[in-house]
Each structure stands twice: as C-alpha cells, then as structure tokens.
Motif scaffolding. Structure first.
Motif, PDB file in Angstrom:
ATOM      1  N   ALA A   1       0.834  -1.202   0.000  1.00 48.99           N
ATOM      2  CA  ALA A   1       0.000   0.000   0.000  1.00 48.99           C
ATOM      3  C   ALA A   1       0.867   1.250   0.000  1.00 48.99           C
ATOM      4  CB  ALA A   1      -0.936  -0.004   1.214  1.00 48.99           C
ATOM      5  N   LEU A   2       1.966   1.197   0.750  1.00 46.46           N
ATOM      6  CA  LEU A   2       2.874   2.337   0.823  1.00 46.46           C
ATOM      7  C   LEU A   2       3.546   2.602  -0.520  1.00 46.46           C
ATOM      8  CD1 LEU A   2       4.191   4.382   2.827  1.00 46.46           C
ATOM      9  CD2 LEU A   2       5.986   2.693   3.173  1.00 46.46           C
ATOM     10  N   THR A   3       4.102   1.561  -1.118  1.00 43.52           N
ATOM     11  CA  THR A   3       4.829   1.743  -2.371  1.00 43.52           C
ATOM     12  C   THR A   3       3.897   1.975  -3.556  1.00 43.52           C
ATOM     13  OG1 THR A   3       4.941  -0.660  -2.634  1.00 43.52           O
ATOM     14  CG2 THR A   3       6.830   0.410  -1.617  1.00 43.52           C
ATOM     15  N   HIS A   4       2.785   1.250  -3.613  1.00 50.44           N
ATOM     16  CA  HIS A   4       1.848   1.451  -4.723  1.00 50.44           C
ATOM     17  C   HIS A   4       1.187   2.819  -4.648  1.00 50.44           C
ATOM     18  CE1 HIS A   4       1.197  -3.058  -5.916  1.00 50.44           C
ATOM     19  NE2 HIS A   4       2.447  -2.659  -5.988  1.00 50.44           N
ATOM     20  N   GLY A   5       0.945   3.313  -3.421  1.00 54.33           N
ATOM     21  CA  GLY A   5       0.388   4.653  -3.297  1.00 54.33           C
ATOM     22  C   GLY A   5       1.318   5.694  -3.878  1.00 54.33           C
ATOM     23  N   ALA A   6       2.620   5.519  -3.645  1.00 51.80           N
ATOM     24  CA  ALA A   6       3.592   6.464  -4.185  1.00 51.80           C
ATOM     25  C   ALA A   6       3.792   6.288  -5.686  1.00 51.80           C
ATOM     26  CB  ALA A   6       4.928   6.299  -3.459  1.00 51.80           C
ATOM     27  N   LEU A   7       3.737   5.053  -6.158  1.00 54.29           N
ATOM     28  CA  LEU A   7       4.019   4.770  -7.566  1.00 54.29           C
ATOM     29  C   LEU A   7       2.815   4.984  -8.476  1.00 54.29           C
ATOM     30  CD1 LEU A   7       6.144   1.510  -7.223  1.00 54.29           C
ATOM     31  CD2 LEU A   7       6.950   3.710  -8.083  1.00 54.29           C
TER      32      LEU A   7
ATOM     33  N   ARG B   1      -5.595   3.718  -8.002  1.00 49.08           N
ATOM     34  CA  ARG B   1      -5.159   2.399  -8.476  1.00 49.08           C
ATOM     35  C   ARG B   1      -4.765   1.497  -7.303  1.00 49.08           C
ATOM     36  NH1 ARG B   1      -4.105   1.348 -13.849  1.00 49.08           N
ATOM     37  NH2 ARG B   1      -4.565   3.094 -15.233  1.00 49.08           N
ATOM     38  N   THR B   2      -4.236   2.071  -6.245  1.00 49.70           N
ATOM     39  CA  THR B   2      -3.843   1.267  -5.095  1.00 49.70           C
ATOM     40  C   THR B   2      -5.051   0.627  -4.418  1.00 49.70           C
ATOM     41  OG1 THR B   2      -1.944   2.727  -4.772  1.00 49.70           O
ATOM     42  CG2 THR B   2      -2.518   1.308  -2.931  1.00 49.70           C
ATOM     43  N   VAL B   3      -6.254   1.187  -4.632  1.00 51.29           N
ATOM     44  CA  VAL B   3      -7.464   0.568  -4.102  1.00 51.29           C
ATOM     45  C   VAL B   3      -7.567  -0.890  -4.560  1.00 51.29           C
ATOM     46  CG1 VAL B   3      -9.995   0.558  -4.274  1.00 51.29           C
ATOM     47  CG2 VAL B   3      -8.781   2.689  -3.786  1.00 51.29           C
ATOM     48  N   PHE B   4      -7.155  -1.174  -5.799  1.00 48.02           N
ATOM     49  CA  PHE B   4      -7.215  -2.550  -6.298  1.00 48.02           C
ATOM     50  C   PHE B   4      -6.240  -3.444  -5.526  1.00 48.02           C
ATOM     51  CE2 PHE B   4      -8.717   0.018  -9.865  1.00 48.02           C
ATOM     52  CZ  PHE B   4      -9.897  -0.636 -10.176  1.00 48.02           C
ATOM     53  N   THR B   5      -5.067  -2.921  -5.204  1.00 49.37           N
ATOM     54  CA  THR B   5      -4.115  -3.666  -4.374  1.00 49.37           C
ATOM     55  C   THR B   5      -4.733  -3.995  -3.023  1.00 49.37           C
ATOM     56  OG1 THR B   5      -2.309  -2.424  -5.417  1.00 49.37           O
ATOM     57  CG2 THR B   5      -1.781  -3.639  -3.414  1.00 49.37           C
ATOM     58  N   ILE B   6      -5.370  -2.990  -2.424  1.00 48.59           N
ATOM     59  CA  ILE B   6      -5.946  -3.140  -1.091  1.00 48.59           C
ATOM     60  C   ILE B   6      -7.111  -4.132  -1.099  1.00 48.59           C
ATOM     61  CG2 ILE B   6      -7.162  -1.902   0.743  1.00 48.59           C
ATOM     62  CD1 ILE B   6      -5.497   0.594  -0.097  1.00 48.59           C
ATOM     63  N   LEU B   7      -7.958  -4.066  -2.127  1.00 52.89           N
ATOM     64  CA  LEU B   7      -9.082  -5.002  -2.213  1.00 52.89           C
ATOM     65  C   LEU B   7      -8.599  -6.438  -2.423  1.00 52.89           C
ATOM     66  CD1 LEU B   7     -11.650  -2.959  -4.334  1.00 52.89           C
ATOM     67  CD2 LEU B   7     -11.672  -3.381  -1.867  1.00 52.89           C
TER      68      LEU B   7
ATOM     69  N   GLY C   1      -5.904  -5.212 -12.595  1.00 54.28           N
ATOM     70  CA  GLY C   1      -5.908  -6.644 -12.318  1.00 54.28           C
ATOM     71  C   GLY C   1      -4.583  -7.113 -11.743  1.00 54.28           C
ATOM     72  N   ALA C   2      -3.488  -6.543 -12.243  1.00 53.67           N
ATOM     73  CA  ALA C   2      -2.168  -6.906 -11.728  1.00 53.67           C
ATOM     74  C   ALA C   2      -1.994  -6.425 -10.293  1.00 53.67           C
ATOM     75  CB  ALA C   2      -1.076  -6.318 -12.620  1.00 53.67           C
TER      76      ALA C   2
ATOM     77  N   GLU D   1      -8.119  -3.214   8.126  1.00 51.24           N
ATOM     78  CA  GLU D   1      -6.990  -3.267   7.203  1.00 51.24           C
ATOM     79  C   GLU D   1      -7.210  -2.343   6.008  1.00 51.24           C
ATOM     80  OE1 GLU D   1      -3.166  -4.710   6.127  1.00 51.24           O
ATOM     81  OE2 GLU D   1      -4.300  -4.852   7.992  1.00 51.24           O
ATOM     82  N   ILE D   2      -8.425  -2.311   5.464  1.00 44.78           N
ATOM     83  CA  ILE D   2      -8.709  -1.443   4.320  1.00 44.78           C
ATOM     84  C   ILE D   2      -8.537   0.023   4.712  1.00 44.78           C
ATOM     85  CG2 ILE D   2     -10.572  -0.576   2.849  1.00 44.78           C
ATOM     86  CD1 ILE D   2     -11.581  -3.451   2.612  1.00 44.78           C
ATOM     87  N   VAL D   3      -9.100   0.407   5.857  1.00 43.82           N
ATOM     88  CA  VAL D   3      -8.983   1.798   6.295  1.00 43.82           C
ATOM     89  C   VAL D   3      -7.529   2.176   6.513  1.00 43.82           C
ATOM     90  CG1 VAL D   3      -9.508   3.392   8.193  1.00 43.82           C
ATOM     91  CG2 VAL D   3     -11.293   1.883   7.301  1.00 43.82           C
ATOM     92  N   PHE D   4      -6.774   1.294   7.164  1.00 41.59           N
ATOM     93  CA  PHE D   4      -5.365   1.584   7.428  1.00 41.59           C
ATOM     94  C   PHE D   4      -4.571   1.699   6.125  1.00 41.59           C
ATOM     95  CE2 PHE D   4      -1.076  -0.270   7.887  1.00 41.59           C
ATOM     96  CZ  PHE D   4      -0.492   0.745   8.630  1.00 41.59           C
ATOM     97  N   GLU D   5      -4.752   0.754   5.220  1.00 40.38           N
ATOM     98  CA  GLU D   5      -3.974   0.774   3.991  1.00 40.38           C
ATOM     99  C   GLU D   5      -4.361   1.941   3.089  1.00 40.38           C
ATOM    100  OE1 GLU D   5      -3.677  -2.951   1.957  1.00 40.38           O
ATOM    101  OE2 GLU D   5      -3.282  -4.071   3.797  1.00 40.38           O
TER     102      GLU D   5
END
Length: 204
Positions: A27-33, A38-44, A111-112, A160-164
């Motif tokens: 979540a940290l790295t995808h949020g920055a990148l 888009r990071t919402v998909f990582t979190i879900l 999707g990735a 976890e969702i709220v935190f991420e």
C-alpha cells in the motif's frame, strides 16, 4: 461475540494492521508509484486474501474443536506463546522501508495490482500460523462458528482497508516519518502482541 471481547479483538486488529507486513508495504509503495485510486485494487486484493486466510484458519480450528472441546485451552496457550514470540520479533525489527519511487513509471493494470495484493496476503507462510494463534484467543466454542467468522473477518478486513487507504494516501509524506518513528511504532505493536499473548489465554 460479546462486546468487550469484540473491543479487545478490534484493538488487536488495529495493532496488527500497524505492524510492518507485506500488504502495508505494498500500500505504501503502490500509493507512491500509482496513486491512491489504483492502489485501491491492491488493497481489495489483500482484503480478499485476508478473508480467505481467516476462513481457512478459523474453520480449521473449528474442526479441531469438534474433535475435542478441551483443545481450545491448549490452542490458546500455544497461540499465546507464539504471539509473545511474534511481539518480541516485531519489537526488535527495523522500521518498515518503502522501495524508491519512480515518477516516470507506467501505471500498472488494476488486475495486476489486485493480484499482487491477493498474493501478498495469501502466500505469506506466517499468515495462517498467525491467525491460528490469534483467533482462538477470542473464540467462543459455544457460539456459531460461522457468525464468529463473519464478525472476525469483517472487523479485520475493514480495519486493514482503512489503514492501507490511509497509508496509500499519505505515502509520500509518511515515508520520512516512518524512518524517524518506525522503531517506536514497532515497539508499541510488539508490546500489544505480548500483552494479548500473555493475558488472553489466562481468561476463562
């Protein structure tokens, strides 16, 4: 699940979410990148993975309890010892570090990102072991296992969702802050695990 037990479980879930782990790092790295949207998909993807791991752990525990209700006491003792060990490891661990960001990086496909979050939650070999140790501390053997699964899984997944989401939104600002106070964060969450591991198995 009684309200006081649920509140203890909620506090433990918050402590667990604050503990450095692969999904928090994603979540940290995808949020920055890639940005928050888009990071919402990582979190879900991670949320689905955690729900699956909790289901596997909890229903596995349920199968053991069906064979012998007395096993819950020993599961709590063994799980408590593991949580104390994990708390010590977290206490002594280095602050979480994010990978260097690349402003010119091409946004990843949703999707990735979803798959990465899902795999991070389900392929960590410590995940099931942790939940097998963690969940019995709050389990009522006389209540419906399915209802307890829904409550436990929903509580953890929402936390976890709220935190991420917060980590992803603050990813640029939070990295230097983590470098300064990350070790203190680890000590707080590690101390929480030690407390859970020592106190909860002693409750009847």
């Amino acid at each position: 699940m009684e309200l006081n037990t649920w509140l203890l479980y909620l506090a433990a879930c918050i402590g667990l979410s604050l503990t450095p782990g692969p999904n928090g790092l994603l979540a940290l790295t995808h949020g920055a990148l890639h940005g928050v949207r888009r990071t919402v998909f990582t979190i879900l993807g991670g949320a689905l993975g955690f729900a699956a791991v909790i289901a596997l752990s909890l229903f596995g525990i349920g199968a053991l309890l069906a064979a012998s209700a007395d096993l819950l006491f020993w599961l709590k003792l063994a799980g408590g010892a593991y949580l104390v060990y994990l708390g010590i490891v977290v206490w002594r661990s280095a602050p979480i570090q994010a990978a260097a960001t690349n402003p010119g990086a091409r946004p990843a496909h949703p999707g990735a990102l979803f798959a990465q979050g899902l795999l991070a939650a389900t392929t960590n070999p410590k995940g099931i072991l942790f939940f097998v140790a963690f969940l019995p501390q709050f389990l009522d053997p006389d209540a419906s296992l399915l209802v307890q699964f829904v409550v436990m899984a929903a509580t953890f997944v929402v936390v976890e969702i709220v935190f991420e989401l917060g980590v992803a939104r603050a990813s640029q600002a939070i990295q230097p802050w983590l470098a300064r106070v990350g070790r203190a964060f680890n000590r707080v969450t590690g101390g929480l695990f030690v407390g859970v591991g020592v106190l909860l198995p002693l409750q009847r």
